[in-house]
Design an enzyme around this catalytic site. Structure first.
Site, PDB file in Angstrom:
ATOM      1  N   GLY A   1      32.024  31.850  23.285  1.00  0.00           N
ATOM      2  CA  GLY A   1      30.892  31.130  22.716  1.00  0.00           C
ATOM      3  C   GLY A   1      30.495  29.841  23.416  1.00  0.00           C
TER       4      GLY A   1
ATOM      5  CE  LYS B   1      13.225  25.208  18.925  1.00  0.00           C
ATOM      6  NZ  LYS B   1      13.194  24.028  18.076  1.00  0.00           N
TER       7      LYS B   1
ATOM      8  CG  HIS C   1      32.763  21.276  25.232  1.00  0.00           C
ATOM      9  ND1 HIS C   1      32.625  22.172  26.273  1.00  0.00           N
ATOM     10  CD2 HIS C   1      32.141  21.854  24.172  1.00  0.00           C
ATOM     11  CE1 HIS C   1      31.931  23.230  25.865  1.00  0.00           C
ATOM     12  NE2 HIS C   1      31.637  23.068  24.593  1.00  0.00           N
TER      13      HIS C   1
ATOM     14  CG  HIS D   1      52.148  23.215   6.250  1.00  0.00           C
ATOM     15  ND1 HIS D   1      53.450  23.009   5.832  1.00  0.00           N
ATOM     16  CD2 HIS D   1      52.127  22.913   7.557  1.00  0.00           C
ATOM     17  CE1 HIS D   1      54.175  22.601   6.853  1.00  0.00           C
ATOM     18  NE2 HIS D   1      53.400  22.533   7.916  1.00  0.00           N
TER      19      HIS D   1
ATOM     20  CB  CYS E   1      29.605  15.288  34.947  1.00  0.00           C
ATOM     21  SG  CYS E   1      30.597  16.712  35.475  1.00  0.00           S
TER      22      CYS E   1
ATOM     23  CG  ASN F   1      25.706  21.217  19.699  1.00  0.00           C
ATOM     24  OD1 ASN F   1      24.667  21.585  20.248  1.00  0.00           O
ATOM     25  ND2 ASN F   1      26.832  21.878  19.811  1.00  0.00           N
TER      26      ASN F   1
HETATM   27 ZN   LIG Z   1      30.871  18.454  33.973  1.00  0.00          ZN
HETATM   28 ZN   LIG Z   2      54.366  23.107   3.984  1.00  0.00          ZN
END
Ligand SMILES: [Zn+2]
Ligand SMILES: [Zn+2]
Ligand SMILES: [Zn+2]
Length: 332
Positions: free
Chosen positions: A159, A22, A166, A293, A43, A76
């Site tokens: 994407g 959607k 963000h 690591h 914003c 989200n």
């Molecule tokens: Zn914005």
């Molecule tokens: Zn390491």
């Protein structure tokens, strides 16, 4: 209804999610990237356009979902996975399936309409990294989640459907296959050599220097030996640690500086270059990783993954990492 289905040949899990479809971007194929201001849900002043916030760094005395924040984390709006319910892992004949349980959050990196993280000051990027850590620690308490992946999509080709800077986070009930593969390879290396493969990569890259980008006392950034993509970059902590959430204050400061350098050098190669980055850390319930690591991988999206890559799992990279490192360093 979101479902996780296991691909029986590769063992990869696929999220079947109509909710995600959607999203305005995929649904209409129209340009939905907005210029900021009135209609940008990220914003400051437009807090009512997002679901209620989960976490924020904000000025004392200001209320959630009102202006006054520096970093804001929200669910989200079109989540890939659902946060409520049980996993209910089950068989459907020869197939394996479970409910699409997880968390999908957006980390909004600035109240003002800024298009990329490298425009932000180092102190702000430090806050972004600290927000990653806070969210990871919180979600790890949920025993349904096995992995928490922090990533960034910058630009449409990578994407992103909004161009307000963000990052995102997805908590999954299974460990992603590519992380499992890294874990397996690291364990094999450790069993044979009695050392961490990532620590040894740091040692070799520092000796050779030809692929090294920037380093300080805490981190090393470089173009990996077998870079899959042109200008691919990795950032590794010098202190052996398998868990991102164990990052300390001085490391947060270093990472902010090096990440800013890496991304800004990339955009000097090509402005508005789409890219992804991802933090690979150990799974939630495997604390013993002396062989793993954590690290951050930056994948510029100059090329598309085409037939050969899909069919063979081989990548063709037309810019040798040694050359990429030279170019990036000149630009940085
Ligand atoms: Zn914005
Ligand atoms: Zn390491
Ligand atoms: Zn990795």
């Amino acid at each position: 209804m979101v479902e996780l289905r296991k691909e029986p040949l590769t063992g990869n899990w696929v999220i079947i999610s109509t909710e995600r479809g959607k999203r305005p971007l995929e649904f209409t194929g129209e340009e939905t990237i907005k210029k900021g201001g009135e209609k940008c849900p990220f914003c400051e002043g437009n807090e009512s356009l997002t679901p209620p916030e989960i976490f924020s760094y904000r000025k004392k005395g200001t209320k959630p979902d009102t202006p006054g924040w520096w970093i804001r984390v929200v669910p989200n709006k079109y989540p890939a996975l659902q946060s409520k319910g049980r996993l209910n892992k089950r068989k459907k004949g020869i197939y394996e399936v479970m409910n699409g349980i997880g968390a999908h959050e957006v980390i909004i990196e600035a109240p003002q309409h800024v298009e990329d993280i490298f425009f932000l000051g180092k102190k702000v990027i430090e806050k972004v990294i600290r927000a990653y850590r806070e969210r990871m620690i919180d979600l790890m308490r949920d025993s349904r989640f096995k992995y928490i992946l922090i990533f960034k999509n910058k630009g449409r080709a990578a994407g992103a459907s909004l161009n307000h800077s963000h990052s995102q986070l997805i908590a999954t009930p299974i460990v992603p296959k590519c992380v499992e593969e890294e874990l397996k390879a690291a364990r094999r290396y450790f069993d044979f050599n009695k050392s961490c493969i990532f620590c040894d990569i740091i040692g070799q890259e520092k000796n050779l220097k030809e692929r090294v980008l920037w380093e300080d006392e805490n981190f090393l950034s470089f173009c990996p030996f077998a870079s899959r993509f042109p200008y691919e970059m990795w950032i590794l902590p010098k202190r052996h640690s398998s868990d991102f959430e164990e990052i300390n204050q001085s490391e947060v400061e270093s990472l902010a500086g090096i990440l800013k350098k890496c991304i800004s050098s990339l955009t000097r190669i090509s402005p508005h270059l789409p890219y992804n980055y991802v933090i690979h850390t150990s799974p939630c319930d495997r604390p013993d990783s002396k062989y793993y690591h954590w690290h951050l991988e930056i994948i510029p999206r100059l090329t598309v993954v085409a037939g050969f890559e899909w069919g063979a799992g081989f990548y063709i990279n037309y810019i040798p990492p040694e050359k990429a490192a030279r170019e990036l360093k000149q630009k940085g």
